[in-house]
Scaffold this motif. Structure first.
Motif, short mmCIF file in Angstrom:
data_model
loop_
_atom_site.label_atom_id
_atom_site.label_comp_id
_atom_site.label_asym_id
_atom_site.label_seq_id
_atom_site.Cartn_x
_atom_site.Cartn_y
_atom_site.Cartn_z
N ASP A 1 -3.38 3.87 -16.68
CA ASP A 1 -3.60 2.43 -16.58
C ASP A 1 -3.62 1.78 -17.96
N ALA B 1 5.68 1.37 -7.19
CA ALA B 1 4.30 1.72 -6.80
C ALA B 1 3.62 2.58 -7.86
N ASP C 1 0.87 -1.18 0.00
CA ASP C 1 0.00 0.00 0.00
C ASP C 1 0.91 1.24 0.00
N TRP D 1 1.50 0.53 -10.08
CA TRP D 1 0.26 -0.07 -9.62
C TRP D 1 -0.89 0.53 -10.42
N ILE E 1 6.95 -6.26 -8.90
CA ILE E 1 5.79 -5.42 -8.62
C ILE E 1 4.54 -6.27 -8.78
N ASP E 2 3.66 -6.23 -7.79
CA ASP E 2 2.32 -6.78 -7.95
C ASP E 2 1.40 -5.59 -8.18
N PRO E 3 1.01 -5.32 -9.43
CA PRO E 3 0.30 -4.07 -9.72
C PRO E 3 -1.14 -4.05 -9.26
N THR E 4 -1.71 -5.20 -8.97
CA THR E 4 -3.10 -5.24 -8.50
C THR E 4 -3.19 -5.34 -6.99
N ASP E 5 -2.24 -6.02 -6.35
CA ASP E 5 -2.25 -6.18 -4.90
C ASP E 5 -1.44 -5.09 -4.19
N LYS E 6 -0.89 -4.15 -4.96
CA LYS E 6 -0.17 -3.00 -4.42
C LYS E 6 0.96 -3.43 -3.48
#
Length: 476
Positions: A266, A254, A39, A257, A319-324
């Motif tokens: 996006d 981040a 986050d 994300w 990077i996990d772009p959906t799970d921030k």
């Protein structure tokens, strides 16, 4: 159940630091810098080992690393910024923006093909000993001269062919489309936009004392490492020039994300991050690649990011772009295990988060105090960490680079502990016995009928020359 992810990761952070330190020492890695952002919070920002083995300088979280091919993600981001601005199109040709390429096989290669390593471009040039300090990195003239004479190896889209020359040409295209030198453009539109005070597109000699030294790899078990000096990558900065810290890289990650439009929209992220190539050879999948971003699945987590291999520094960011979530691990040796360390960190994070979802907490949300069982223990057969993972007690072999394959959970009921009751080749479902001194400190642990001792106790005993059979009776 719903969990407080940040709290779980904060509580895991001290063990992540211990695990990284053990791995670093066990593998004789000079230094490791690592950071995790979840986050909007940095939940891990640590450094272990040495910035310079020659001087003995300790590594800190402020030391700068050359992050090499991470630069490709920055260059791809810059290209998409220019596409969004209407200054550049993905189907523009290299020859359109670099007139010197007209009349050569590389002239019709498109920007998109260069971004996805589908242009068939030579990797580093016919002679590229600059990677081992046998000369300077290419300047603009030598880059274009080599691209003209030897640049095309395959036809466009014939094979995925990773190319630093192709990304160096993209740097020239960014310059032409923006009307600004590459280094100036990305410094202003990436580093400055994100407030990255410790990141930039090229070696900054005025900050030389802030860089972690590079070190050679080990060629044999009794080998020693030697310092490698940093140099300017010149016209190849777009492929391999950037420097940063693990912490700064989590801020940069981040921005990729979904929902964050600081750098690109996006819609552009979907282009950058989706699979452009599945890389296979000899029946084996070697990886997946988008436009400037590698892709990998670790467990159930789909990640994008890049590695970096610069003479003396090996680095990795996912990077996990959906799970921030962003994780970065930087090492300062040619054989630095950044990639496998990163895999281990991702696995530990997900083991802890999954465990937390399974835990039935008390009314105040807390579980039992597991700290009275935790520690690092050793015997003739190895080293075991007993650790609180997300509110569940677990044993982990810290020598393994993949904790997912080297752990078991322990069931706690009051003061009784047993290995989890599951099928297995080990001593599953059996009692774990803790011996303690008068102050309650653990003096020995017996698991599967075999005793272990706090690692310092075990190492002191061996160093004193005590026979192993005597050591095994220490607590009997």
């Amino acid at each position: 159940m719903t969990i407080d992810r940040i709290s779980v990761l904060r509580s895991l952070a001290p063990y992540l630091e211990e695990w990284l330190a053990f791995q670093g020492a066990y593998r004789r890695t000079p230094g490791i810098q690592a950071a995790i952002r979840a986050d909007d919070e940095i939940v891990l920002d640590v450094a272990w080992g040495h910035a310079d083995l020659t001087t003995g300088e300790k590594l800190t979280t402020a030391h700068l690393f050359r992050i090499a091919s991470h630069s490709k993600t920055m260059t791809a981001t810059a290209v998409l910024q220019l596409v969004e601005a209407g200054s550049l199109r993905l189907d523009d040709t290299a020859g359109h923006w670099i007139p010197e390429l007209e009349g050569t096989p590389l002239a019709p290669v498109t920007v998109r093909e260069l971004l996805g390593h589908q242009g068939g471009v030579i990797r580093d040039g016919v002679e590229n000993n600059f990677w081992q300090r046998g000369g300077e990195f290419l300047d603009r003239d030598s880059l274009i001269a080599g691209a003209r004479t030897d640049g095309a190896v395959f036809a466009p889209n014939e094979y995925f062919k990773y190319s630093n020359i192709g990304y160096s040409l993209l740097g020239l295209i960014v310059e032409a489309a923006s009307g600004t030198p590459y280094n100036d453009y990305v410094a202003e539109n990436i580093a400055d936009r994100l407030g990255l005070a410790d990141s930039g597109p090229e070696y900054d000699a005025s900050r030389a004392s802030e860089y972690a030294a590079g070190h050679t790899g080990l060629t044999a078990g009794d080998d020693s490492r030697h310092r490698i000096e940093h140099v300017d990558t010149r016209a190849m900065a777009a492929a391999t020039g950037w420097f940063s810290t693990a912490r700064d890289l989590t801020t940069y990650g981040a921005a990729h994300w979904f929902g964050d439009d600081t750098l690109v929209t996006d819609a552009s992220k979907r282009l950058l991050q989706r699979e452009e190539s599945r890389v296979e050879a000899h029946g084996t999948e070697l990886g997946r690649y988008g436009l400037g971003f590698e892709q990998r699945t670790i467990g159930d987590r789909d990640l994008v990011g890049h590695s970096g291999g610069y003479p003396g520094h090996i680095t990795r960011t996912w990077i996990d772009p959906t799970d921030k979530l962003v994780l970065s691990v930087l090492t300062n040796a040619v054989d630095g295990p950044a990639d496998s360390l990163m895999t281990g960190v991702v696995q530990l994070v997900d083991l802890a988060l999954d465990a937390a979802r399974d835990v039935d907490g008390d009314e105040d949300g807390s579980g039992p105090d597991l700290s009275r069982f935790t520690g690092r223990f050793a015997n003739m057969w190895g080293v075991v960490d007993i650790v609180d993972l997300g509110g569940k007690l677990a044993s982990i072999s810290p020598r393994s680079p993949e904790p997912k394959n080297a752990h078991q959970f322990l069931d706690v009921s009051g003061d009784e502990v047993r290995t989890e009751s599951v099928p297995g080749f080990g001593a599953t479902g059996e009692r774990v016995i803790f011996e303690r001194d008068d102050a309650g400190a653990i003096t020995a642990v017996t698991m599967g009928g075999m005793t272990m001792w706090p690692i310092d106790t075990y190492r002191r005993a061996l160093a004193s020359g005590r026979p192993v059979d005597t050591l095994a009776r220490m607590s009997l």
